[in-house]
Design an enzyme around this catalytic site. Structure first.
Site, PDB file in Angstrom:
ATOM      1  N   CYS A   2       1.857  -3.364   7.170  1.00 27.43           N
ATOM      2  CA  CYS A   2       0.722  -4.059   7.053  1.00 27.43           C
ATOM      3  C   CYS A   2      -0.628  -3.295   6.806  1.00 27.43           C
ATOM      4  O   CYS A   2      -0.878  -2.189   7.268  1.00 27.43           O
ATOM      5  CB  CYS A   2       0.668  -4.915   8.302  1.00 27.43           C
ATOM      6  SG  CYS A   2       2.424  -5.704   8.903  1.00 27.43           S
ATOM      7  N   LYS A 600       4.423   1.426   0.724  1.00 28.03           N
ATOM      8  CA  LYS A 600       3.866   2.544   0.632  1.00 28.03           C
ATOM      9  C   LYS A 600       3.873   3.736   1.644  1.00 28.03           C
ATOM     10  O   LYS A 600       4.127   4.804   1.462  1.00 28.03           O
ATOM     11  CB  LYS A 600       2.249   2.685  -0.031  1.00 28.03           C
ATOM     12  CG  LYS A 600       1.642   4.004  -0.504  1.00 28.03           C
ATOM     13  CD  LYS A 600       2.612   4.574  -1.678  1.00 28.03           C
ATOM     14  CE  LYS A 600       2.011   5.849  -2.057  1.00 28.03           C
ATOM     15  NZ  LYS A 600       3.020   6.372  -2.775  1.00 28.03           N
TER      16      LYS A 600
HETATM   17  C1  AGP Z   1       8.994   7.856  -2.507  1.00 29.29           C
HETATM   18  O1  AGP Z   1       9.262   7.369  -3.864  1.00 29.29           O
HETATM   19  C2  AGP Z   1       9.531   6.912  -1.530  1.00 29.29           C
HETATM   20  N1  AGP Z   1       8.625   5.521  -1.671  1.00 29.29           N
HETATM   21  C3  AGP Z   1       9.613   7.111  -0.081  1.00 29.29           C
HETATM   22  O2  AGP Z   1      10.926   7.629   0.016  1.00 29.29           O
HETATM   23  C4  AGP Z   1       8.352   7.997   0.876  1.00 29.29           C
HETATM   24  O3  AGP Z   1       8.641   9.404  -0.018  1.00 29.29           O
HETATM   25  C5  AGP Z   1       8.997   8.433   2.116  1.00 29.29           C
HETATM   26  O4  AGP Z   1       8.739   7.129   2.802  1.00 29.29           O
HETATM   27  C6  AGP Z   1       8.001   9.281   2.817  1.00 29.29           C
HETATM   28  O5  AGP Z   1       6.838   8.860   2.598  1.00 29.29           O
HETATM   29  P1  AGP Z   1       5.244   9.787   2.913  1.00 29.29           P
HETATM   30  O6  AGP Z   1       5.540  10.979   2.233  1.00 29.29           O
HETATM   31  O7  AGP Z   1       4.421   9.239   3.096  1.00 29.29           O
HETATM   32  O8  AGP Z   1       5.838  10.364   4.401  1.00 29.29           O
END
Ligand code: AGP
Length: 605
Positions: A2, A600
């Site tokens: 959020c 994200k």
């Molecule tokens: C990447 O394409 C994904 N959306 C996801 O797996 C991401 O890599 C994962 O959540 C880790 O996020 P971070 O690199 O912000 O820790």
């Protein structure tokens, strides 16, 4: 995750709240809302399921404004996306308004209490329970200070949270408190603002105050007070946000994802600069510890960078254990960790809860932690003993692309320095990265070939991605990107493992992506391609030879990137995977920048 915003000023701030929420637009959310105090003894709220534009429409028809207010973009955890479940949530007397990021683990206990007080919930959210809990407290303690409210709440709730509270009986003061979810603020003359994302605050100042876990802030137009949950005054962390805020611009591209793939070469060159600027510190950090075990720690695509690092350590024949662990498992089932363990945490957002929990566990066991993080001032950036910037620049699309390339090369740098902690070793890595950046540019220039591949696979709901050795991490990323960007199921698999069962799933015409970047096992992977070809599958072969290999090209759809040697050729294939999944997503009309159900930054467990 959020998004939380708040502002209090000597002028109206309704437009500020919307502008700040628009900076969070990229995160992925399912509803949005704001509440403001415009006089009297009640706070007003407008909220709407769906995109921010929907909320703006509501505000156009029925405007609210005021000198203080809070706002939220929701990514549903408790309760379906709906107008009722959107934040902010108001108390029954409209005297208290609250927004929240995270999960309140004991919200059912609190429901019992508020229902015993005769309060009837109007939503399915854990957040609404909070606003009634605060309202009941204020009913008996109307003149409670911010410190008293924070202390009371910190004793009542368990979980991960970033909470912002506004009350009608002290409307110019907005309270923010955080535990395991990010919260930042700026405090200027005549205006102060809070946000879960630094990018929302940069319009006011690039000098950002970052709250640490267990801290709270009370902001007014004339100043602020930072204190611990027990009320003791304390210091927030000061961060200077020097990065460009080109986030909201697609710069002529149809999607942020396509823009960010095009930025992969420049992002990698920026990583080289960032690592070079930390080179002396890195050499010293690695030399300072008697390292007997290395643990690469991350989640999702970032975890695949750890997989590459652990396999590259074997390729370099490091005489120590080098593990690749994912945060969500590590924190509850950790391997042995002690003061001879080096943890290398990799994260784009720096706010991934599963990674943070794992880092905290490793630190409690005496490990030293080095991190590579893209967002400066983020929790992981501040939590570790040393942090190096991934320097990929702001990444907006939920499917990570340029940051993943940098994550992969960051882990290989650590392995190079563990093998040979010298300038020469660093120089070789830098040279390899710069050649890789040029190769990625060439791959992007061949986008049409990859788009043709996408047209061939977009109708296949099931596929496999095969890799051995250094190529397995590329297969992992291929599979995840097809799932998250194109909603196509793709299973990553060790190429040698395929014949031990999964081969039975192969049907005529099934796409199978085969990565041949690791020269040490290329011939073995070719055997696997012949096996699947013989059973009617359609191999998509990603090679890395000086010249196209006609014998291999004859086995399927063939794409030969440059022969850069290990591990660079394997990493070059990631760009192919990113473009392939992007074009497959376009053909399948998915939201390639904000895939369904995803955020994200996953700041909840
Ligand atoms: C990447 O394409 C994904 N959306 C996801 O797996 C991401 O890599 C994962 O959540 C880790 O996020 P971070 O690199 O912000 O820790």
């Amino acid at each position: 995750m959020c998004g939380i915003v708040a502002a209090t000023a000597t002028r109206n701030i309704g437009g500020d709240l919307i502008r700040m929420l628009r900076c969070l637009d990229y995160r992925g959310y399912d509803s949005a809302g704001i509440s403001t105090f415009s006089g009297g003894n009640a706070i007003e709220v407008r909220k709407k399921q769906g995109p921010l534009a929907g909320l703006e429409e509501v505000l156009g028809e029925s405007p609210i404004d005021g000198h203080a207010g809070i706002g939220h973009t929701r990514w549903a955890t408790h309760g379906v996306p709906s107008d009722e479940n959107a934040h902010p949530h108001l108390s029954e007397d409209c005297g208290v308004s609250i927004v929240h990021n995270g999960i309140i683990e004991n919200y059912r206990e609190l429901i019992t209490e508020i229902e015993a007080a005769g309060i009837k919930r109007v939503s399915e959210t854990d957040t609404e329970v909070l606003v009634h809990t605060i309202s009941l407290f204020l009913a008996k303690n109307g003149d409670a200070t911010a410190q008293q409210i924070v202390w009371y709440l910190s004793q009542k709730i368990r979980g991960a949270f970033a909470i912002v509270i506004q009350r009608a009986n002290k409307p110019e003061e907005i309270i923010g408190m955080r535990y395991q979810c990010p919260m930042n603020f700026v405090s200027l003359s005549g205006i102060a603002a809070i946000s879960s994302d630094i990018s929302s605050l940069i319009e006011y100042s690039r000098d950002i105050e970052v709250l640490k876990d267990g801290q709270a802030v009370a902001i007014t137009p004339n100043g602020h007070a930072v204190f611990d949950f027990n009320g003791t005054p304390s210091e927030s962390v000061k961060v200077h946000a020097d990065w460009p805020i080109d986030k909201v611009a697609k710069d002529g591209f149809d999607h942020f994802l396509r823009k960010e793939i095009s930025q992969e070469p420049e992002a990698l060159r920026a990583l080289v600069k960032s690592a070079r600027s930390s080179a002396d510190e890195l050499h010293a950090f690695i030399a300072a510890q008697d390292i007997k075990k290395v643990i690469f720690l991350a989640c999702g695509s970032a975890a695949f960078a750890g997989t590459l690092g652990s396999f590259y350590a074997r390729h370099k024949k490091l005489p120590i254990d080098v593990l690749s662990e994912i945060g969500s498992e590590f924190r509850y089932l950790p391997p042995y960790v002690d003061d001879k363990t080096l943890m290398v945490a990799v994260s784009q957002s720096g706010e991934t809860a599963d990674s943070i929990g794992a880092i905290e566990h490793a630190k409690s066991q005496g490990a030293r932690v080095l991190s590579f993080v893209n967002v400066v001032g983020s929790t992981i950036d501040r939590l570790c003993d040393m942090s190096v910037r991934l320097a990929a620049g702001p990444e907006v699309a939920v499917p990570s692309s340029k940051a993943v390339i940098n994550q992969f090369m960051a882990t290989t740098l650590v392995v190079e320095l563990l093998a040979d902690n010298s300038e020469a070793s660093f120089d070789a890595w830098e040279k390899g990265c710069l050649a890789l950046a040029d190769t990625i540019e060439n791959i992007i220039a061949r986008e049409d070939e990859i788009a043709d591949f996408a047209a061939k696979i977009a109708g296949h709901q099931s596929s496999f991605a095969l890799g051995r050795g250094l190529d397995f991490a590329s297969a992992l990323e291929m599979a995840l990107k097809l799932k998250e960007t194109a909603y196509l199921h793709c299973e990553p698999m060790f190429a040698g493992e395929f014949k031990h069962g999964s081969l039975s799933l192969v049907e005529y015409g099934m796409p199978i992506f085969c990565f041949l970047g690791d020269p040490a096992v290329r011939h073995k992977s070719i055997t696997a391609i012949e096996e699947i070809k013989a059973r009617g599958a359609h191999p998509f072969i990603f090679d890395a030879q000086d010249r196209d290999d006609p014998d291999v090209a004859a086995l399927g759809h063939y794409f030969n990137a440059a022969n850069l040697g290990p591990p660079y050729s394997s990493v070059a294939h990631l760009t192919v995977a990113h473009l392939l999944s992007y074009h497959a997503g376009l053909l399948r009309n998915t939201d390639v920048d904000r895939p369904r159900n995803l955020a994200k930054s996953v700041t909840v467990e």
